[in-house]
Write a protein that holds these residues in place. Sequence first.
Motif, PDB file in Angstrom:
ATOM      1  N   LYS A 246     -36.764 -17.643  45.754  1.00 29.82           N
ATOM      2  CA  LYS A 246     -37.448 -18.051  46.989  1.00 29.82           C
ATOM      3  C   LYS A 246     -38.455 -16.987  47.426  1.00 29.82           C
ATOM      4  CE  LYS A 246     -36.679 -19.309  51.828  1.00 29.82           C
ATOM      5  NZ  LYS A 246     -37.542 -18.250  52.371  1.00 29.82           N
ATOM      6  N   SER A 249     -41.384 -17.010  45.012  1.00 36.67           N
ATOM      7  CA  SER A 249     -42.170 -18.252  44.975  1.00 36.67           C
ATOM      8  C   SER A 249     -43.231 -18.294  46.061  1.00 36.67           C
ATOM      9  CB  SER A 249     -41.249 -19.463  45.125  1.00 36.67           C
ATOM     10  OG  SER A 249     -40.659 -19.496  46.412  1.00 36.67           O
ATOM     11  N   GLU A 250     -43.150 -17.381  47.024  1.00 39.98           N
ATOM     12  CA  GLU A 250     -44.168 -17.338  48.070  1.00 39.98           C
ATOM     13  C   GLU A 250     -45.528 -16.961  47.500  1.00 39.98           C
ATOM     14  OE1 GLU A 250     -42.638 -14.648  50.943  1.00 39.98           O
ATOM     15  OE2 GLU A 250     -40.998 -15.981  51.567  1.00 39.98           O
ATOM     16  N   ASN A 264     -37.592 -23.034  39.461  1.00 43.38           N
ATOM     17  CA  ASN A 264     -38.485 -22.738  40.569  1.00 43.38           C
ATOM     18  C   ASN A 264     -39.631 -23.729  40.524  1.00 43.38           C
ATOM     19  OD1 ASN A 264     -40.276 -21.734  42.428  1.00 43.38           O
ATOM     20  ND2 ASN A 264     -40.823 -19.916  41.238  1.00 43.38           N
ATOM     21  N   LEU A 281     -36.054 -24.652  48.438  1.00 45.27           N
ATOM     22  CA  LEU A 281     -35.062 -23.642  48.081  1.00 45.27           C
ATOM     23  C   LEU A 281     -34.119 -23.326  49.236  1.00 45.27           C
ATOM     24  CD1 LEU A 281     -37.325 -21.376  45.898  1.00 45.27           C
ATOM     25  CD2 LEU A 281     -35.148 -22.344  45.157  1.00 45.27           C
ATOM     26  N   ASP A 282     -34.627 -23.383  50.463  1.00 44.46           N
ATOM     27  CA  ASP A 282     -33.753 -23.158  51.619  1.00 44.46           C
ATOM     28  C   ASP A 282     -32.626 -24.188  51.656  1.00 44.46           C
ATOM     29  OD1 ASP A 282     -34.998 -20.910  52.640  1.00 44.46           O
ATOM     30  OD2 ASP A 282     -36.412 -22.065  53.847  1.00 44.46           O
TER      31      ASP A 282
END
Length: 291
Positions: A246, A249-250, A264, A281-282
């Motif tokens: 996560k 992935s930003e 991902n 993902l959260d």
Amino acid sequence: MRILLFLATNIAVLIVASIVLSVLGVDRYISNDGLNLGSLLAFCAVFGFTGSIISLLLSKKMAKMSARAQIIDSPANHKEKWLLDTVAQLAHKAGIKTPEVAIFPSHDANAFATGWNKNDALVAVSQGMMDRFPPNEIEAVLGHEIGHVANGDMVTLTLIQGVVNTFVMFFARIAGYAVDQFLRKDDEGGVGWGYYIATIIFEILFGILASMIVMWFSRYREYKADIAGAQLVSKSDMMAALIRIKKESEVSHMPETMMAFGINAGKRPTLGELLASHPPLDDRIKALANS
């Protein structure tokens, strides 16, 4: 990308089949009295499932080519040996034959699994993940991918896609026939070119709508694969891997065409949540924590 390539191959097969069949005049379900819906449904079922089965059989080859995955036959270093040994151990624990193992050139932390059955699969990891992730988190990601294989997700996807294809072709031909009859001014039986053109257009439109069903299944199976990774390795390692993914992935360097392939999925598609191959993902982290 696993799902994206599967869908793209499947749609391409259907369109090519439709064009070839139209040129050859193989439309036995059309007569001077109109459409024979029973024959049409049988026709669509045969070719609908053929498209999904061909997509499944080509899935591993297409994945290797698209991701430029390098199969590890003989490990060149201790990392590759560790990777081969870890996949073999996880596969044995999951009760499946050891998949082919590959590394593909990508800075992003990602991994994928594909193949036409659980005993002839491929598991690949990005070079970025191999370089930056600790071994326990890589192992958890591998457990996730082995979970996809052991759960038979690609085979189940094929069955769902076959049903979806059948009804896409079925309703596209009914809509195409209606358009053709509306446009034609003569009273002769059969159909004109308007039917074939309209049918292909409706197949593309209905195919996009049907993809929402396939993507829903893909999102649902991601949760199951996360649980499989937790069971094969550990819940804490699977959670840690998802949290690290996560964060990374930003800022993603992987092309959008690759995103649907791996653990991902990157950013959501512009068409929105209904066409996303992976849940946020959260949501996955929360679901795993509550499992």
